[in-house]
Design an enzyme around this catalytic site. Structure first.
Site, PDB file in Angstrom:
ATOM      1  N   GLU A 202      -1.605  -8.595   4.081  1.00  0.00           N
ATOM      2  CA  GLU A 202      -1.334  -8.934   5.482  1.00  0.00           C
ATOM      3  C   GLU A 202      -2.551  -8.823   6.391  1.00  0.00           C
ATOM      4  O   GLU A 202      -2.472  -9.065   7.600  1.00  0.00           O
ATOM      5  CB  GLU A 202      -0.232  -8.024   6.021  1.00  0.00           C
TER       6      GLU A 202
ATOM      7  N   HIS B   3      -3.532  -4.877   0.561  1.00  0.00           N
ATOM      8  CA  HIS B   3      -3.011  -5.322   1.855  1.00  0.00           C
ATOM      9  C   HIS B   3      -3.123  -6.841   1.987  1.00  0.00           C
ATOM     10  O   HIS B   3      -4.117  -7.350   2.510  1.00  0.00           O
ATOM     11  CB  HIS B   3      -3.792  -4.664   2.991  1.00  0.00           C
TER      12      HIS B   3
ATOM     13  N   CYS C 183       0.846  -1.200   0.000  1.00  0.00           N
ATOM     14  CA  CYS C 183       0.000   0.000   0.000  1.00  0.00           C
ATOM     15  C   CYS C 183       0.882   1.251   0.000  1.00  0.00           C
ATOM     16  O   CYS C 183       1.493   1.555  -1.008  1.00  0.00           O
ATOM     17  CB  CYS C 183      -0.995  -0.029   1.158  1.00  0.00           C
TER      18      CYS C 183
END
Length: 237
Positions: free
Chosen positions: A179, A177, A99
């Site tokens: 994660e 994202h 990001c």
């Protein structure tokens, strides 16, 4: 994928609260540890007087998200971080940008970052030219800015709103994202509450979506990390 030897990932995080910043690493933290990495976590934001980790024996650099803009040169910590990222590039240390991290990587490599005409919030699918590397998703998005990949880069994922992933040498820049998990999202929400940030989207609905998709999102992150590690080790350095 299990790796061995002395593997070290430098992870750059961004929040003035060190505890929240560490939580922003999300599932990437466990995925890196599982593969034998030790993490050196550093913040140019909340620890400007602390020397950053040496790059001399770093296996990779991971640049995580930030509420700030990668083009905001009024941020006092941004120029030192840009210089550090350039140092990593010069040393041919593979970089994974997430990001804000993808935006900063694009900028340092010669691309650009700007306010997005189509901000993205929540899970989206992407068009991918390399599904074994970047799956079509769904991937978690939470960004009001966007990057244009460097001219020499190859864009390998996109949608109507933005370029979503690019590769250049051993480096990978992402707009989404991988994660994401509930703890990461709750860390974001804690920072929003602290800073009085309001969004024009249903943040509670997005949290419910993350709860429903958490296991599948973790698996996609794992696959993406393996693909990045395999590709970056195969690129001549």
């Amino acid at each position: 994928m299990t790796l061995s030897n002395d593997l070290r990932a430098v992870v750059l995080v961004h929040d003035r609260d060190p505890e929240l910043a560490r939580r922003d690493i999300g599932t990437l933290a466990d995925e890196l540890r599982t593969r034998g990495f030790r993490m050196d976590v550093h913040s140019f934001d909340h620890s400007p007087d602390l020397a950053p980790p040496t790059l001399s024996n770093a296996t990779m650099v991971v640049i995580m998200g930030s509420p700030d803009a990668a083009y905001d040169d009024t941020l006092p910590w941004l120029a030192p971080e840009i210089a550090y990222v350039q140092e990593a590039i010069d040393a041919q240390v593979p970089i994974l940008g997430v990001c804000f991290g993808g935006q900063l990587l694009a900028r340092v490599l010669g691309g650009s970052v700007r306010k997005s005409e189509q901000p993205e919030y929540g899970f989206v699918d992407v068009e991918t030219s390399d599904p074994a590397f970047i799956a079509p998703g769904p991937w978690m998005e939470f960004h009001g800015d966007t990057f244009s990949a460097p001219p020499q880069a190859t864009v390998i994922a996109r949608n109507r709103a933005a370029q979503q992933a690019f590769v250049l040498g051993p480096h990978l820049g992402l707009q989404f994202h991988p994660e994401i998990d509930l703890d990461t999202y709750d860390a974001w929400a804690a920072a929003w509450d602290r800073d009085g940030v309001e969004h024009e989207v249903d943040v509670d609905e997005i949290r419910r979506d993350i709860a429903d998709a958490e296991l599948a999102a973790r698996a996609r992150c794992s696959t993406l990390l393996d693909a990045f590690l395999a590709r970056s080790s195969a690129v001549p350095r």
